[in-house]
Structure formats: C-alpha cells, structure tokens
Design an enzyme around this catalytic site. Sequence first.
Site, PDB file in Angstrom:
ATOM      1  N   LYS A 202      -5.187  -7.324  -4.675  1.00 47.81           N
ATOM      2  CA  LYS A 202      -4.235  -7.207  -3.548  1.00 47.81           C
ATOM      3  C   LYS A 202      -4.865  -6.387  -2.426  1.00 47.81           C
ATOM      4  O   LYS A 202      -5.881  -5.708  -2.636  1.00 47.81           O
ATOM      5  CB  LYS A 202      -2.946  -6.560  -4.046  1.00 47.81           C
ATOM      6  CG  LYS A 202      -3.108  -5.147  -4.601  1.00 47.81           C
ATOM      7  CD  LYS A 202      -1.913  -4.742  -5.445  1.00 47.81           C
ATOM      8  CE  LYS A 202      -2.027  -3.297  -5.923  1.00 47.81           C
ATOM      9  NZ  LYS A 202      -1.036  -2.987  -6.970  1.00 47.81           N
TER      10      LYS A 202
ATOM     11  N   ARG B 226      10.878   1.336  -9.574  1.00 47.56           N
ATOM     12  CA  ARG B 226      10.434   0.661  -8.361  1.00 47.56           C
ATOM     13  C   ARG B 226      11.081  -0.720  -8.352  1.00 47.56           C
ATOM     14  O   ARG B 226      12.021  -0.949  -7.616  1.00 47.56           O
ATOM     15  CB  ARG B 226       8.897   0.588  -8.323  1.00 47.56           C
ATOM     16  CG  ARG B 226       8.355   0.002  -7.044  1.00 47.56           C
ATOM     17  CD  ARG B 226       6.858   0.219  -6.879  1.00 47.56           C
ATOM     18  NE  ARG B 226       6.041  -0.502  -7.857  1.00 47.56           N
ATOM     19  CZ  ARG B 226       4.711  -0.493  -7.853  1.00 47.56           C
ATOM     20  NH1 ARG B 226       4.055   0.189  -6.929  1.00 47.56           N
ATOM     21  NH2 ARG B 226       4.027  -1.155  -8.759  1.00 47.56           N
TER      22      ARG B 226
ATOM     23  N   HIS C 227       5.247  -1.402 -15.762  1.00 48.63           N
ATOM     24  CA  HIS C 227       4.231  -0.673 -14.992  1.00 48.63           C
ATOM     25  C   HIS C 227       4.512   0.815 -15.154  1.00 48.63           C
ATOM     26  O   HIS C 227       5.660   1.236 -15.128  1.00 48.63           O
ATOM     27  CB  HIS C 227       4.316  -1.093 -13.515  1.00 48.63           C
ATOM     28  CG  HIS C 227       3.172  -0.620 -12.676  1.00 48.63           C
ATOM     29  ND1 HIS C 227       1.867  -0.937 -12.948  1.00 48.63           N
ATOM     30  CD2 HIS C 227       3.136   0.145 -11.551  1.00 48.63           C
ATOM     31  CE1 HIS C 227       1.074  -0.382 -12.018  1.00 48.63           C
ATOM     32  NE2 HIS C 227       1.829   0.274 -11.171  1.00 48.63           N
TER      33      HIS C 227
ATOM     34  N   ARG D  63      -4.244  -5.058 -16.505  1.00 47.50           N
ATOM     35  CA  ARG D  63      -4.262  -5.345 -15.057  1.00 47.50           C
ATOM     36  C   ARG D  63      -5.033  -4.240 -14.358  1.00 47.50           C
ATOM     37  O   ARG D  63      -4.514  -3.165 -14.117  1.00 47.50           O
ATOM     38  CB  ARG D  63      -2.830  -5.353 -14.488  1.00 47.50           C
ATOM     39  CG  ARG D  63      -1.840  -6.263 -15.182  1.00 47.50           C
ATOM     40  CD  ARG D  63      -0.494  -6.266 -14.446  1.00 47.50           C
ATOM     41  NE  ARG D  63       0.083  -4.938 -14.284  1.00 47.50           N
ATOM     42  CZ  ARG D  63       0.975  -4.411 -15.118  1.00 47.50           C
ATOM     43  NH1 ARG D  63       1.403  -5.086 -16.159  1.00 47.50           N
ATOM     44  NH2 ARG D  63       1.444  -3.203 -14.886  1.00 47.50           N
TER      45      ARG D  63
ATOM     46  N   TYR E 156     -11.264  14.877  22.181  1.00 48.89           N
ATOM     47  CA  TYR E 156      -9.908  15.077  22.708  1.00 48.89           C
ATOM     48  C   TYR E 156      -9.335  16.427  22.256  1.00 48.89           C
ATOM     49  O   TYR E 156      -9.366  16.752  21.069  1.00 48.89           O
ATOM     50  CB  TYR E 156      -8.977  13.984  22.201  1.00 48.89           C
ATOM     51  CG  TYR E 156      -9.225  12.627  22.814  1.00 48.89           C
ATOM     52  CD1 TYR E 156      -9.109  12.428  24.188  1.00 48.89           C
ATOM     53  CD2 TYR E 156      -9.542  11.541  22.009  1.00 48.89           C
ATOM     54  CE1 TYR E 156      -9.314  11.173  24.745  1.00 48.89           C
ATOM     55  CE2 TYR E 156      -9.748  10.284  22.556  1.00 48.89           C
ATOM     56  CZ  TYR E 156      -9.634  10.112  23.920  1.00 48.89           C
ATOM     57  OH  TYR E 156      -9.845   8.877  24.467  1.00 48.89           O
TER      58      TYR E 156
ATOM     59  N   CYS F 124     -11.742  10.098  17.117  1.00 49.89           N
ATOM     60  CA  CYS F 124     -11.102   9.239  18.121  1.00 49.89           C
ATOM     61  C   CYS F 124     -10.818   7.869  17.495  1.00 49.89           C
ATOM     62  O   CYS F 124     -11.154   7.619  16.343  1.00 49.89           O
ATOM     63  CB  CYS F 124     -12.016   9.048  19.330  1.00 49.89           C
ATOM     64  SG  CYS F 124     -12.673  10.582  20.004  1.00 49.89           S
TER      65      CYS F 124
ATOM     66  N   ASP G 265     -12.183   4.987  18.149  1.00 55.79           N
ATOM     67  CA  ASP G 265     -13.367   4.146  17.943  1.00 55.79           C
ATOM     68  C   ASP G 265     -14.665   4.931  17.776  1.00 55.79           C
ATOM     69  O   ASP G 265     -15.725   4.342  17.642  1.00 55.79           O
ATOM     70  CB  ASP G 265     -13.558   3.212  19.148  1.00 55.79           C
ATOM     71  CG  ASP G 265     -12.249   2.640  19.627  1.00 55.79           C
ATOM     72  OD1 ASP G 265     -11.579   1.987  18.811  1.00 55.79           O
ATOM     73  OD2 ASP G 265     -11.885   2.881  20.789  1.00 55.79           O
TER      74      ASP G 265
END
Length: 372
Positions: A38, A136, A165, A221, A265, A312, A314
């Site tokens: 997943k 859950r 689970h 799993r 920044y 930052c 990027d």
Amino acid sequence: MPYRRYAWVEIDSGAIAHNVAALKARTPAGTRFMAVVKADGYGHGAAQTARAALGAGADRLGVATVEECVSLREAGVSARLHILSEPPVESIPLLLEHDVVPTVTSRAFATALSREAARLDRETSYHLKIDTGMNRIGVRAEDAADMAIRLDGLPGVVMEGAFTHFATADVLADWDFDRQMERFGAALDEMKTEGVRPRIVHAANSAATVLHPEAHFDLVRCGIAIYGLHPSAATRGSIDLRPAMSVKSRVSFVKRVGLGDGVSYGLTWHAGAPTTIATLPLGYADGVHRLLSNRMDVLIGGRRCRQVGNVCMDQLMVEVPAGLEVSPGDEAVLVGEQGGERIVMNELAEAAGTINYEMACGFALRMERIHL
Ligand SMILES: *Cc1c(COP(=O)(O)O)cnc(C)c1O
C-alpha cells in the site's frame, strides 16, 4: 544526464528480496506470505516492490485502496490482490473486474458484493475482518460468528479468510496483545462450532511475524519489514533486514558566510564563525519534513554535515565541517551510506518525532525513483 533533477531515491530490489526471504524463513513451511505494498509500496514503488517480493516467495499482495489495485493491475501484476479494508460499495464492479479480494466488515457491503457477483454469474472471495481490540475496523470478535453465519448463505461470494490486526504487536510480552490473541481464538472457535471454517486465518503484521510465532496462523502480512525497516526497537537484533531505500542529492550551490550571518526563511540559524554553507535541491515537498530543520545531518564526502536553517519547500542548507572541500555536483546522502558513514531512516524519523513508516512514504511525494 542520469537524473532529471539532482535529488532522487534509490531502491535496492535485492534488499527487498532478501527481506522477504528472511521473513519467510521465520514462518513454518506452507505459511502464505502477503507482501503489503500500500501507499506505493511505503514509498518504494508498489509494482516494483510487488515484483521483487513475488520473486522471493510472496504469494499475494495487500493494498489499502481500489486505486492501488487498479494501478498494480495496469502495471501487469497478476498476483492475488487483497484490499485490507472495506472499499466503497460503488467500487464493487471495479473489484470484480480486477479480481481483487476485498475485506468485509459490514453486511451491506457483503450483500452488494453478492448481488453483483451473482448478476455476472461469478464467484468471488472475501476476507472477514474481526476487531479484537484495535478498535479501527472490523466486526467485533463476539459478533464474528453470528456475522459469518449470516454471510454464509449469500450467493456468488465465499469467505476465503478471516483476519484480525494487532495494536501492540511490536512490543514483547504485552497483555493487550495476549488479549487480542484470546479474543481472536474465541471468535474462530465459535465460528468453527457454527460450521464456518475460513480456509485462511491471518493476524500477523511484520512485528508479529518476527516476534510472535503463535500469531502466524495460515498467512502473514508483512509491510515495513520487507522494505528493510524495523517496526520497532524490539525486532532489531532478532532478524537481519536490509534497508531498500536511499535518498540522495547533489550539492547545487556553495557559499561562504560570515560570523552572525543567518540562513534560510526566518534566519533561525546564525553562523557562530565564518563557515561554508552548501545548498541541496530538495525540501519538505520531497518528504524532508520541515520539523527536521536544524535537527538532521546529511553525508557529503563521507562526513556528517549539520543541516542548518529552516528546510524550504524545494531546498535545504547544510554547514560544511572544517576540513571538508565541497563543490556543486558533489553527492549528498540523506538516507543511506557514503564512505563508511550511514544515516538510517529511523534517525530522521526520530528527529522529526514520527516513525520510519511515515518518513519512507514521504519520500515518494515528488522525487524520481531509481530501481537498482
Ligand atoms: C499495513 C498493514 C499491514 C502491514 O503492517 P506492517 O507493520 O507494515 O508490517 C498488515 N495488515 C494490515 C491490516 C495493514 O493495514
């Protein structure tokens, strides 16, 4: 040019194959193995991970969403494919078209699945999810047998498996884990008494596969461990896993700054002495969480360089330690090895106050992946 940008992720498929084999070796012969791929294979690439895992003995795959099922099929992956929670009722035609084994947690879904399968004159399998304490999803353990009987007569659908689970499988000698095991056992016994016998019973995630042989049942799993990452400190030292993901970059810019000069920044970091600052062209939009600002190291020339100033979107900056010569184009390693030094996924996860699972997923956000 090998890369479109000087920031990329390398995935070692051999490491994934090694990890699957190491995990399989922990389970008795005949135990089935589901590779959980997943979230684009926890950031490692779902289809490529699936191929490596299937090649090493996995016999089925687990994902979280219908979209993930469709893209695996479109990538040509034909292995048995499970979706680990109950998908939307509206997705049932797609599930049948792509031969996906859904998880069932409600009568409404099972009924709709049965209706569509019968309409197409097909028979399809599902697995019943039993909630034994994680709270859950799933039918409550005490209601599981009752639900199984109600679903048993539905045309076109077969309960191939039943599973639960664990909330605390990554801890040793844990009372809550034992309680979940007891509730699961009781639910299975009750189902058996009522004549419902799921062929494939399963419960173990990576942690339980390594730490709790009593939870292996018919299938395990495994997600995080196939990528070479440990689910918790408890499994470290008890199985040899090889991390599959490295995160690399090249220095894009180098400059000298003077005493007191700030960086990035907000100027949250100031030079305590004249020093050299190198810039790397990746940032929080690539999965280098902003919480890591001023809290992580990067390897350049086999040496640890402290990241300085706010990360930052990027780009990020590092201070070059005295004695190290750095030029634009030099390779920098954020996760992985360089010159005998090593930064593991966990080091970043801990610095960011999260877990290796989330850290690895983040690196899939934007960077190109190279599969080795
Ligand atoms: C994600 C998931 C797993 C895999 O867990 P890991 O800790 O990564 O091994 C197993 N089962 C279910 C139901 C899951 O959602």
